[in-house]
Enzyme design. Structure first.
Site, mmCIF file in Angstrom:
data_model
loop_
_atom_site.group_PDB
_atom_site.id
_atom_site.type_symbol
_atom_site.label_atom_id
_atom_site.label_comp_id
_atom_site.label_asym_id
_atom_site.label_seq_id
_atom_site.Cartn_x
_atom_site.Cartn_y
_atom_site.Cartn_z
ATOM 1 N N ARG A 19 0.820 -1.223 0.000
ATOM 2 C CA ARG A 19 0.000 0.000 0.000
ATOM 3 C C ARG A 19 0.854 1.273 0.000
ATOM 4 O O ARG A 19 0.601 2.178 -0.805
ATOM 5 C CB ARG A 19 -0.971 -0.016 1.179
ATOM 6 C CG ARG A 19 -2.109 -1.025 1.016
ATOM 7 C CD ARG A 19 -3.005 -1.049 2.221
ATOM 8 N NE ARG A 19 -2.265 -1.389 3.437
ATOM 9 C CZ ARG A 19 -2.748 -1.268 4.664
ATOM 10 N NH1 ARG A 19 -3.968 -0.796 4.860
ATOM 11 N NH2 ARG A 19 -2.024 -1.628 5.710
ATOM 12 N N ASN A 37 -6.253 -2.664 1.959
ATOM 13 C CA ASN A 37 -6.251 -4.127 2.013
ATOM 14 C C ASN A 37 -7.696 -4.591 2.134
ATOM 15 O O ASN A 37 -8.524 -3.911 2.754
ATOM 16 C CB ASN A 37 -5.484 -4.628 3.235
ATOM 17 C CG ASN A 37 -3.980 -4.519 3.072
ATOM 18 O OD1 ASN A 37 -3.477 -4.385 1.963
ATOM 19 N ND2 ASN A 37 -3.250 -4.583 4.177
#
Length: 751
Positions: A19, A37
């Site tokens: 990320r 996520n």
């Protein structure tokens, strides 16, 4: 033109800095949107110039974060969405978990530099990690991989750690394991009476190094479980550790302070070097030829010309190593045969009579794991995994399965693992051990139940080994009743064969399977272990075997190589048998043999018999000892001087004939190293000749015997260009692969 896209990634994409990497890349391409996520992996919504988004997506695929492994990805144009900026948003879980689990990673070079830099605020902090390294599976409670789903959630970040966590340029940006000495995990040193040794944290590792140099045994709680450590150059303390751990001969692994120290003492090849500097950083078994150090080799690796070595893979081990001027034994923290210990209370209770001191910390280890072990063959550098655990488990990303069923495979008994297919991913547990041990069995059942809870999926199909007394089989049967799952039994060696077929995706080919190991319950109720199988069109047929010989006294036979020799010996060898057995034993065993109906084709027992005949050993103190000592009795071989000890017949070959002809060479005074070379040459030659006679040009090889890297090298050297050999790649050839093999058998063979 501004467009919006939904982008998804699955694979090893959580807990690997994916990320924050996406965030910074999005800024580089002037994109707006979100990344998070979810239960499937990583989800991105991106708005911006369509060409920029395409390039952004391609760059993510081509140059992902260093420890990530992308399995699948997709990009779909959606209705335009207006975003103010690009940001990482909290993970959402809208369904059941459907992504690979993230294994533990060795400390990266940047974090090593941080703990060694006196100007860095993490100087001497042993739990230093970043998005590229540190524990993952060891601390996982549930998924998605977020701090509050791990045992590290107990340690709220201080303002400085929070600042790093929220700073895009920082490599700890969104690092879920981020801590420091102000807010993080605490160490303490106690003696074996539980009394705390009062010492400044800055001097803690200096103190432990001194204690080790003085001949003490220290139980160190690492991030994946306890290690028992002592000075590897001190024969007395190593022998003390052996006596107390009840491990008389099995080799210990050795932790070197640094790669520089290691390379001064041991010659490493390119593959070993790469392995010892990888994110997995397993133990490497290396040759001791030209060894140039002071390790007490007789005590560390009795009778062996090889050594299991590793480098510091956590901050704890790195900081200790910085204070050491010598290598240390670093072996699993347990009594021999028991599972690795992971709690402070258990360690003090079970190891108080072994360790003099305990280095403990207050981070809960959710999934304890042994160190993984790998070896590369000498001539051809064929990689052989001896143990698949820390750094590899519980992921298995190398196969695609298309099944709607939820399948749980219970594996074997000696080197147990489980395999679970609850969604579109396959998970294979860490090595668990020998289920004869109650604590190992308890750990095995706990891991199984944890997998079921973690994925919120009950198995519909449970696969077990055909052996009726395996603990894994019995537990599988109980679980099948409890969950009303369909229970299917799979023959042990067929699961070995399908494990290799599965690793190499060979189910559309015609393949000869060669499975050589110690024991496995056969379809004819005999003990198999030297098998030739054909595979074609989703059917397996046993087309050959080592000629049967007597299986005597159950498990006792695998523990006493002399019994295998007794079973295979001809009358002319009576004088040798009289040296190995008392007259009472000979009378009793002869009677048992005359009444015996249970037969075996085990190559593992043939190795034992050869080792006994050559007076290498008559008793195994650990599994496979005779075979390991046998291989270690030769440093190299010359195919031109080798001969075969028996003829190949249409069904296989005779173990009795091999023993008879080896005995002749022993009587003639032929050099032992030549006899061993001949023996391995016999096996290799017959495997290749059998494939030729039966019309196969692809051979898949499995079973513990193929941990013998000399045999592996011989096969590679002897194979013609037309023959393709398939060895295990990401799994061990031993029984650890059984759970995966059972699953492959069910999906591709079972009807």
């Amino acid at each position: 033109m501004i467009k919006s896209y939904k982008i998804s990634f699955s694979g090893q994409v959580q807990g690997v800095g994916f990320r924050p990497y996406v965030y910074n890349l999005a800024l580089e391409f002037n994109l707006k949107g979100t990344v998070s996520n979810n239960e499937d992996g990583v989800l991105i919504f991106a708005s911006g110039d369509s060409q920029n988004i395409t390039t952004f997506y391609q760059k993510l695929i081509k140059f992902p974060p260093p420890i990530s492994k992308i399995k699948n990805s997709s990009i779909i144009e959606i209705e335009n969405v207006l975003f103010d900026y690009f940001k990482i948003i909290p993970s959402t879980k809208n369904g059941q978990l459907n992504l690979p689990l993230t294994p533990d990673f060795a400390i990266c070079n940047n974090c090593k530099n941080d703990v060694e830099n006196t100007e860095n605020r993490r100087y001497n902090y042993p739990f230093t990690t970043c998005v590229n390294c540190g524990p993952r599976w060891a601390i996982t409670q549930t998924f998605p991989f977020e701090r509050n789903n791990t045992s590290i959630a107990k340690f709220p970040m201080c303002p400085k750690c929070e600042k790093e966590y929220n700073s895009p340029p920082d490599r700890r940006f969104h690092s879920q394991t981020n801590t420091c000495s102000a807010c993080g995990i605490q160490l303490k040193l106690i003696n074996n009476l539980g009394k705390t040794i009062v010492i400044e944290q800055s001097n803690l590792f200096k103190k432990i190094a001194i204690l080790l140099s003085e001949g003490n045994i220290i139980a160190i709680k690492n991030t994946s479980g306890y290690l028992l450590c002592c000075n590897a150059e001190d024969p007395k303390v190593i022998q003390k550790l052996r006596d107390k751990k009840h491990r008389p001969h099995k080799p210990f692994a050795v932790l070197y302070p640094s790669l520089e120290v290691l390379q001064k003492e041991v010659i490493l090849n390119e593959n070993q070097l790469k392995s010892l500097t990888s994110a997995e950083l397993p133990i490497n078994i290396v040759s001791l030829e030209n060894y140039n150090g002071k390790i007490a080799l007789k005590e560390v690796a009795p009778g062996l010309n090889q050594l299991g070595i590793m480098l510091p893979y956590t901050g704890i081990l790195k900081l200790l190593a910085n204070e050491l001027s010598f290598p240390i034994v670093a072996t699993s923290g347990n009594i021999h045969g028991s599972p690795i210990i992971n709690t402070n209370a258990d360690a003090l209770k079970k190891l108080e009579n072994i360790a003099d001191y305990f280095l403990q910390h207050n981070l809960k280890i959710e999934h304890p794991q042994d160190d993984s072990v790998v070896k590369f063959s000498t001539k051809f550098q064929q990689k052989v995994l001896f143990r698949r655990s820390r750094g590899y488990a519980p992921n298995y990303l190398e196969t695609s399965i298309n099944s709607e069923q939820k399948i749980l495979a219970m594996g074997a008994h000696l080197k147990s693992t489980i395999a679970f297919y609850p969604n579109s991913n396959l998970y294979i547990s860490q090595y668990l051990g020998n289920l004869d041990n109650f604590d190992v069995y308890k750990r095995f059942t706990e891991v199984t139940e944890n997998f079921i809870q973690l994925f919120e999926q009950q198995p519909e199909i449970i696969l077990v080994d055909k052996h009726p007394t395996y603990q894994s089989t019995q537990f599988g049967k109980e679980l099948a009743k409890k969950t009303t799952s369909e229970l299917i039994e799979i023959q042990h060696h067929k699961s070995h064969f399908t494990a290799v077929l599965g690793e190499h995706n060979l189910f559309d080919k015609k393949v000869l399977g060669v499975v050589f190991d110690g024991t496995g319950f056969g379809d004819d109720s005999n003990i198999w272990g030297g098998e030739f199988f054909s595979y074609q069109n989703n059917k397996i047929e046993r087309i050959g075997q080592v000629d049967n010989f007597d299986w005597l006294l159950g498990d006792k036979m695998s523990k006493e190589p002399r019994l295998s020799l007794f079973s295979l010996a001809s009358e002319e060898m009576n004088k040798i048998l009289k040296q190995k057995f008392t007259s009472n034993e000979l009378n009793n065993y002869s009677y048992l043999k005359s009444q015996n109906k249970l037969k075996t084709s085990s190559i593992g027992r043939l190795f034992d018999a050869v080792a006994s005949l050559l007076n290498i050993t008559d008793f195994n103190t650990y599994e496979g000892e005779a075979a390991i000592l046998l291989e270690n009795s030769i440093l190299n071989y010359n195919l031109k001087t080798c001969k075969t000890y028996c003829q190949l017949n249409s069904l296989g070959f005779s173990a009795k004939e091999i023993i008879k002809n080896i005995y002749k060479d022993v009587e003639e005074g032929i050099d032992r190293t030549q006899i061993i070379s001949n023996f391995l040459f016999t096996l290799a030659t017959h495997i290749l000749n059998f494939s030729k006679e039966k019309g196969f040009n692809k051979i898949a090889l499995s079973g513990g015997v193929f941990q013998n890297t000399t045999l592996v090298d011989m096969l590679i050297e002897l194979a013609s260009k037309e023959i393709k050999l398939y060895f295990h790649k990401d799994l061990s050839p031993n029984d650890e692969n059984s759970s995966f093999g059972q699953l492959m058998y069910y999906l591709n063979i079972h009807k």
